[in-house]
Scaffold this active site. Sequence first.
Site, PDB file in Angstrom:
ATOM      1  N   HIS A  99      42.214  28.904  52.475  1.00  9.81           N
ATOM      2  CA  HIS A  99      42.572  30.214  51.926  1.00  9.81           C
ATOM      3  C   HIS A  99      41.364  30.837  51.248  1.00  9.81           C
ATOM      4  CE1 HIS A  99      42.908  27.545  48.412  1.00  9.81           C
ATOM      5  NE2 HIS A  99      42.693  28.613  47.674  1.00  9.81           N
ATOM      6  N   HIS A 145      38.103  28.385  51.363  1.00  7.14           N
ATOM      7  CA  HIS A 145      38.037  26.988  50.922  1.00  7.14           C
ATOM      8  C   HIS A 145      39.380  26.284  51.072  1.00  7.14           C
ATOM      9  CE1 HIS A 145      39.071  29.517  47.427  1.00  7.14           C
ATOM     10  NE2 HIS A 145      39.853  28.520  47.050  1.00  7.14           N
ATOM     11  N   GLU A 168      47.731  33.085  42.084  1.00  5.48           N
ATOM     12  CA  GLU A 168      47.479  32.010  43.047  1.00  5.48           C
ATOM     13  C   GLU A 168      48.469  32.092  44.211  1.00  5.48           C
ATOM     14  OE1 GLU A 168      45.269  29.903  43.674  1.00  5.48           O
ATOM     15  OE2 GLU A 168      46.204  28.270  44.768  1.00  5.48           O
TER      16      GLU A 168
HETATM   17 MN    MN Z   1      41.631  28.712  45.806  1.00  2.32          MN
END
Ligand code: MN
Length: 392
Positions: A99, A145, A168
């Site tokens: 992501h 990553h 997030e």
């Molecule tokens: Mn991340």
Amino acid sequence: MSDPQRREFLVTAAAIATLATLTGAPPAMAGDPSFMNNVPDPSLSGKDLPTFKFALEKSEGKVIGNSSGKEATVTQLPISRGLAGVSMRLEPGAMRELHWHATAAEWAFVIEGRVRTTVIDPAGLAETNDFDPGDVWYFPRGHGHMLQCLGDKPCHFILIFDNGYFSEFGTFSITDWIGHIPKPLLAKNFGLPESAFDTFPREEVYFARGKPPPAEPSVPLQGWKLPPETHRYRLLAQPPHGVYQGGREWRVDSTRFPIAKTITGVVLDLDPGALRTLHWHPNADEWQYVIDGSVSVTLFGSHGRVRTEQLQQGDVGYIPQGYGHSIENVGSKTARILIGFNAGIYETIDLTQWIAANPADVLATNFGQPAELFAKFPQRDVFVTGRNGPGK
Ligand code: MN
Ligand code: MN
């Protein structure tokens, strides 16, 4: 229009005009940080300071299997506009899938267990790193990553993002993208038959689950093409940056960890009764996570506004840029606090140092006290003091 109505109309029109002036100004001034700093923050403009504490570990978060992510953004903690954070746990074999974050860089500190990451930069260079407790990573904004639990024990780490509005759960995930693209487009993109994508996930996976990774990282499909700057810094493997009568501080900013251009991190240990003395940060907001123990944080925000909150293990605290504050260990054991700043260079001005930097006659006039009194004040930056104070 009656008089009261007319009056209301005029007031409203004036307010809209003022607002238009305010909202009209930023484009011309965009990029000028001194101006941005002067935009009034409504959450900080009240008669009293708002809460700056959030019980992160007591929140529910997102759970898949035995992996979880709990977040603190402006939604959970409205004051925290400059930084967000996540407490993440991965079970063995679990991976936080490939992501990127469109609007934030990611800085992380490993508390428990081991983690493997692979990150790519815009030059196509990629680095795979293994992390132990006490290690830190930094991924620049937008760099792709993944994070993987390494070994047969679960891992726990804290993520810090340089944007309080960043969630997030609003990241750009590879399965979310591929799962929603028309098959002909995917086939053309990758030079494969459409049927190759028949059994790919349709929705975002978020935590992927599979076999634990091999002990040594496998070679990427393109072979090793390493970036010039590493994404890993072994923070607690270094000697402390500062050792004091009442505690120890480990600090890493971009002077030691060059890739971390937008976030500075600190681990602060305070012995029982010890105090991180009154200070402020001219250049950054501060995000706190209590790893162990319990502390009392006192915030000062001008106009006589002072607010004290008690932070326990697993709680988050937030100090806006330039606001005065202190951290006191009020528990019976050593407290450990993880602190993130949204600046690549660490800056602080401590009250002990500020007073020591002025002549006694200035202080005598300022406080209306005899000049001799100020000879008894510390003549240096105390930074952290033990339970009995700094002496001279
Ligand atoms: Mn991340
Ligand atoms: Mn501070």
